[in-house]
Design an enzyme around this catalytic site. Structure first.
Site, mmCIF file in Angstrom:
data_model
loop_
_atom_site.group_PDB
_atom_site.id
_atom_site.type_symbol
_atom_site.label_atom_id
_atom_site.label_comp_id
_atom_site.label_asym_id
_atom_site.label_seq_id
_atom_site.Cartn_x
_atom_site.Cartn_y
_atom_site.Cartn_z
ATOM 1 C CG ASP A 11 -1.946 -1.105 1.262
ATOM 2 O OD1 ASP A 11 -2.211 -1.727 0.245
ATOM 3 O OD2 ASP A 11 -2.548 -1.452 2.203
ATOM 4 C CG ASP A 130 -12.200 -4.649 -1.976
ATOM 5 O OD1 ASP A 130 -11.118 -5.675 -2.326
ATOM 6 O OD2 ASP A 130 -11.981 -3.404 -1.843
#
Length: 278
Positions: A11, A130
């Site tokens: 990330d 997701d």
């Protein structure tokens, strides 16, 4: 049988690698290029960068990170986060990315995936899903369609009583009354070359991947599925491959903070009969 892939995920926020739980309490985890070099030396099969500050103004930061990384490593690089246009995809591929990961933009306009795969080839278009587990108490009327796409045109992907998983968008902050399994099949139909599947229930828990979810998606599509969300041990990687039928496993914390190395993970899997590239 094709070798299973181990994929570290970085990330990236403002040019630095960060790690948190469910996008909160972010900790600095180093320079992205230095991390990439480490994973390249460890023989990771691929690397994923997720741009967590992917506003238009900050896009140039991740472009710079991708360019610097692609110039020094040789493993495939996937970049996701805030991709909204064909120009975004072009810029990332030109910077050295091998694949791009698209989530919310696909939910807003499913045909964007068709346009992208037609323009750049399905091999570089990854659709990120997701997914969140639901039960009988789930109320789809509490999650309006937001007029993102025509529900009548894509009615086969909408939530129904037998749905077990629904979509999450905007990094888990909003739900959509869309069946995650049907959505994966539709994304394959529209040209996605791979599915990056994250369990929002398992993400950050280190309790293992959602095997039921992973297996359901893997059995529903004919394209590769990357399991994501919940890795805490090497056994969890094994479970994702053997029971979840994933083609690749993505993990972050267990590798970033050197709890396990990529080599340890691959040796563990090889000894348990999982085909990996060593």
């Amino acid at each position: 049988m094709l070798a299973k892939r181990i994929i570290p995920c970085l990330d990236v926020k403002d040019g630095r690698v960060v790690k948190g739980v469910n996008f909160l309490n972010l900790r600095d985890a180093g320079d992205p290029v230095e991390n990439a070099l480490y994973y390249d030396a460890e023989e990771a099969d691929e690397l994923v960068f997720l741009d967590v500050t992917a506003s238009h103004e900050k896009r140039k930061i991740i472009i710079d990170v991708v360019e610097r990384t692609a110039s020094v490593v040789f493993m495939p690089l996937t970049v996701g986060g805030g991709i909204k246009s064909l120009d975004d995809i072009r810029d990332l591929l030109n910077a050295g990315a091998d694949k791009v990961s698209i989530n919310t933009a696909a939910v807003k306009d499913p045909y964007f995936i068709k346009q992208a795969s037609t323009r750049f080839g399905s091999q570089c278009i990854v659709v990120a899903i997701d997914a969140k587990r639901v039960d009988k108490t789930f109320n789809p009327k509490a999650y309006p369609p937001e007029n993102w796409f025509s529900d009548s045109e894509f009615k086969e992907v909408l939530y129904r009583e037998e749905s077990r998983f629904v979509l999450s968008t905007y990094g888990g902050r909003l739900m959509r009354a869309i069946d995650a399994i049907a959505w994966a099949k539709k994304m394959e139909e529209l040209g996605a070359g791979e599915i990056l599947l994250t369990s929002m229930d398992k993400d950050g828990t280190r309790e293992g991947y959602d095997i039921e979810l992973t297996k359901a998606i893997a059995e529903a599509v004919g394209i590769p599925v990357i399991a994501s969300g919940g890795a805490g041990t090497l056994e969890h990687l094994y479970e994702a491959f053997v029971y979840g039928k994933a083609d690749a496993a993505l993990a972050a914390s267990i590798f970033h903070f050197r709890e396990y190395s990529i080599r340890e993970a691959k040796e563990f899997l090889r000894q348990k009969g999982v085909p990996v590239r060593i």
